[in-house]
Design a protein around this motif. Structure first.
Motif, PDB file in Angstrom:
ATOM      1  N   SER A 237     107.301  23.096   7.662  1.00 44.03           N
ATOM      2  CA  SER A 237     106.560  22.610   8.829  1.00 44.03           C
ATOM      3  C   SER A 237     105.656  21.471   8.402  1.00 44.03           C
ATOM      4  N   SER A 238     105.181  20.760   9.354  1.00 41.61           N
ATOM      5  CA  SER A 238     104.322  19.614   9.049  1.00 41.61           C
ATOM      6  C   SER A 238     103.040  19.704   9.881  1.00 41.61           C
ATOM      7  N   LYS A 239     102.141  18.805   9.629  1.00 42.65           N
ATOM      8  CA  LYS A 239     100.900  18.753  10.394  1.00 42.65           C
ATOM      9  C   LYS A 239     101.228  18.480  11.861  1.00 42.65           C
ATOM     10  N   PRO A 240     100.597  19.218  12.778  1.00 42.93           N
ATOM     11  CA  PRO A 240     100.882  18.972  14.211  1.00 42.93           C
ATOM     12  C   PRO A 240     100.645  17.504  14.577  1.00 42.93           C
TER      13      PRO A 240
ATOM     14  N   GLU B 113     100.291  25.039  11.853  1.00 41.57           N
ATOM     15  CA  GLU B 113     101.416  25.957  11.721  1.00 41.57           C
ATOM     16  C   GLU B 113     101.013  27.034  10.707  1.00 41.57           C
ATOM     17  N   GLU B 114     101.370  28.273  10.979  1.00 44.67           N
ATOM     18  CA  GLU B 114     100.833  29.413  10.229  1.00 44.67           C
ATOM     19  C   GLU B 114     101.067  29.336   8.719  1.00 44.67           C
ATOM     20  N   SER B 115     102.172  28.723   8.272  1.00 46.09           N
ATOM     21  CA  SER B 115     102.419  28.643   6.828  1.00 46.09           C
ATOM     22  C   SER B 115     101.536  27.601   6.140  1.00 46.09           C
ATOM     23  N   GLN B 116     100.857  26.787   6.929  1.00 47.75           N
ATOM     24  CA  GLN B 116      99.999  25.730   6.373  1.00 47.75           C
ATOM     25  C   GLN B 116      98.515  26.110   6.425  1.00 47.75           C
ATOM     26  N   LYS B 117      98.235  27.382   6.604  1.00 48.11           N
ATOM     27  CA  LYS B 117      96.861  27.839   6.813  1.00 48.11           C
ATOM     28  C   LYS B 117      95.902  27.411   5.711  1.00 48.11           C
TER      29      LYS B 117
ATOM     30  N   GLY C  56      94.103  19.461   5.256  1.00 48.26           N
ATOM     31  CA  GLY C  56      94.676  18.299   5.930  1.00 48.26           C
ATOM     32  C   GLY C  56      95.899  18.575   6.755  1.00 48.26           C
ATOM     33  N   MET C  57      96.272  19.838   6.939  1.00 50.38           N
ATOM     34  CA  MET C  57      97.478  20.164   7.689  1.00 50.38           C
ATOM     35  C   MET C  57      97.157  20.703   9.085  1.00 50.38           C
ATOM     36  N   SER C  58      95.970  20.429   9.587  1.00 53.50           N
ATOM     37  CA  SER C  58      95.597  20.851  10.938  1.00 53.50           C
ATOM     38  C   SER C  58      95.041  19.660  11.708  1.00 53.50           C
ATOM     39  N   VAL C  59      95.063  19.776  13.023  1.00 58.99           N
ATOM     40  CA  VAL C  59      94.447  18.768  13.880  1.00 58.99           C
ATOM     41  C   VAL C  59      93.374  19.471  14.714  1.00 58.99           C
ATOM     42  N   GLU C  60      92.342  18.734  15.116  1.00 59.26           N
ATOM     43  CA  GLU C  60      91.254  19.341  15.868  1.00 59.26           C
ATOM     44  C   GLU C  60      90.752  18.401  16.957  1.00 59.26           C
ATOM     45  N   THR C  61      90.056  18.974  17.906  1.00 57.04           N
ATOM     46  CA  THR C  61      89.492  18.196  19.007  1.00 57.04           C
ATOM     47  C   THR C  61      88.141  17.610  18.590  1.00 57.04           C
ATOM     48  N   GLU C  62      87.635  16.736  19.400  1.00 57.80           N
ATOM     49  CA  GLU C  62      86.271  16.268  19.229  1.00 57.80           C
ATOM     50  C   GLU C  62      85.318  17.391  19.674  1.00 57.80           C
TER      51      GLU C  62
END
Length: 531
Positions: A133-136, A235-239, A243-249
């Motif tokens: 999986s990759s970063k969303p 993605e759960e395997s990237q917990k 740097g593998m997550s995205v977030e809101t402001e």
């Protein structure tokens, strides 16, 4: 006939894009110069292994090559050349792709002893492709319900309000086999991280990439606790991979004032004139940032301060009272207010309990009063016991005031005298009786008798039958006569001493009683001597 054996490695799993996947054909060594080539054949879409269309060919003494039917392998595989002495032929995938996820067999072609070409094949194997999986790609957000606006996409200029309902959407590659998205919310207000594991992920296969794309939605009803909160997804395997997550402001949520709190310094129940200045601090939570007003309950129209704190510089009784802090903010031209009060009690110095007095009172209550109670209890118990012991003795003494010990007509009177009646003479005859005085009654006025008593002498007189001895006055008249008999150094008699001792035990221990005891002893002894 020569037996030829060929095999291929089994259960191969490789990661897409990696260069660590191998297919290896193994065969018997004694084929020697009789075999023609080794080939690797893949299963086609029709589910068969076309032997005339291998993907690679290994010929002894020649360079291995990719067959024209497998041009998709060009420049991304490495082949090993073989000789007549070789027993293995290998293909390495330098860049494993989705097309490589197939079933494979090895074939060996050789010439038998009759110069006939023959081909043998191995059992099939397969390559299973895994796609990480990759970063969303991103998180989008939409206001799905609001009391103040229609449904709209949220941008950096959008103001969210308390009570709005917002949907966040996360998309991206979830790998192969497909994983799922995990949502998290971090609240800086409470320094709290919340993980949402029950969010669902919709999967869409991407055959060209041998992977899946996922889409997950998170719907939130906004409250003041969401102020400046951030939502992120991965993605759960990237917990645990940075740097593998995205977030809101951070969420800019407008909400009315709440959680008003007042503190005072110093924090006391009462204050006196000697106290330092009193500082009152008021805090309220709200967005936009709230304003503050201070005033006293007695005069709400007079604003004491527009700051978050108010200082009482003069700690005097006139400044006692209830202080009110009002916190308010404005949202869409509507004013929202919330207030809280605190009572300040300032008293005169004389009314303040001193620490010394309080400590002393505490000592008295805790230690002195219990000790006094115990002592009083002991004294009362002793008094009761003593009273019960004295009453019988007092009664016994009264009964023994005129105790009589009879032997040869001896009579002992503890208060006045002892009368000795001589046997063989009629009562009332000449020298019938001898009266002995202990001097108790007249020792205050008669110095002679006082001296006699102090020296241990007993004064006795004989009385006639007509003489009546019934009191100290009569006795004094008898003493005036010359018929005085002084008995001294009385010989003790064992049998009478026993009776005397019993009589003495019931007699009081004061000086007068002591002499009474002597008198009894003398009287008794005189009777013995005369007898």
């Amino acid at each position: 006939t020569i037996a030829v054996i060929i095999s291929i490695n089994q259960n191969i799993t490789g990661l897409a894009g990696k260069n660590d996947t191998y297919l290896t054909c193994s065969f018997t060594e004694y084929v020697n110069q009789n075999f023609v080539n080794i080939a690797i054949v893949s299963r086609n879409k029709q589910g068969i292994f076309p032997l005339d269309e291998p993907i690679v060919v290994f010929a002894p003494g020649k360079e291995a090559f990719v067959h024209p039917s497998a041009k998709y392998l060009l420049e991304r595989v490495t082949l090993t050349n073989i000789t007549h002495m070789s027993t293995h032929a290998t293909i390495k995938f330098d860049n494993l792709k989705c097309k490589d996820e197939k079933d494979y067999i090895c074939t060996l072609t050789y010439i038998d002893e009759f110069s006939v070409s023959k081909t043998v094949r191995s059992d099939p194997t397969s390559i299973s492709l895994k796609v990480s999986s990759s970063k969303p790609d991103n998180i989008s957000s939409v206001i799905v319900w609001s009391a103040h606006s229609k449904k709209q996409e949220i941008t950096s200029s959008t103001f969210l309000r308390e009570g709005d309902t917002v949907t966040f959407t996360c998309k991206g590659n979830i790998g192969n086999p497909p994983g799922k998205f995990i949502w998290q919310m971090y609240s800086p207000q409470h320094n709290q991280l919340i993980v949402y594991t029950n969010a669902t992920t919709e999967k869409e296969e991407k055959p060209e990439n041998c992977t899946f794309t996922g889409t997950s939605n998170m719907t939130v009803h906004l409250t003041p606790d969401h102020f400046e909160a951030k939502y992120c997804c991965f993605e759960e395997s990237q917990k645990d991979i940075a740097g593998m997550s995205v977030e809101t402001e951070p969420l800019d949520i407008h909400f009315q004032v709440n959680h008003v709190n007042i503190s005072k310094q110093p924090n006391q129940k009462q204050y006196g004139p000697k106290s330092d200045k009193i500082t009152l601090t008021c805090e309220g939570n709200g967005n936009p940032k709230p304003h503050v007003k201070w005033f006293k309950k007695e005069n709400i129209n007079s604003i004491l301060s527009n700051k978050s704190f108010y200082v009482i510089d003069h700690v005097i009784q006139n400044n006692s009272g209830v202080y009110i802090c009002e916190v308010y903010n404005i949202i869409d031209d509507v004013i929202y207010r919330k207030s809280k009060s605190v009572e300040i009690d300032i008293i005169n110095v004389d009314e303040l309990p001193s620490l010394k007095d309080s400590s002393l009172l505490k000592i008295v209550i805790v230690y002195v009063i219990p000790v006094v109670c115990v002592v009083l209890f002991i004294v009362i118990c002793v008094a009761v016991i003593k009273h019960r012991c004295i009453q019988p003795k007092k009664k016994e003494n009264e009964e023994n005031s005129y105790q009589t010990l009879s032997r040869d007509g001896i009579t002992i009177n503890a208060d006045y005298a002892s009368v000795i009646h001589r046997p063989n003479r009629p009562v009332g005859g000449w020298r019938d009786n001898v009266v002995c005085s202990n001097g108790k009654e007249g020792n205050e006025n008669k110095s002679r008798k006082k001296d006699e008593l102090q020296t241990g002498y007993l004064t006795c007189i004989e009385v006639t039958g007509s003489t009546i001895v019934n009191g100290p006055n009569n006795y004094e008249d008898l003493i005036a006569s010359d018929r005085t008999i002084v008995y001294d150094e009385i010989n003790q008699q064992t049998n009478l001493n026993i009776e005397v001792s019993k009589a003495q035990m019931s007699v009081s221990t004061d000086n007068g009683d002591h002499y009474d005891a002597i008198c009894m002893n003398v009287a008794i002894q005189s009777s013995v001597n005369d007898g």
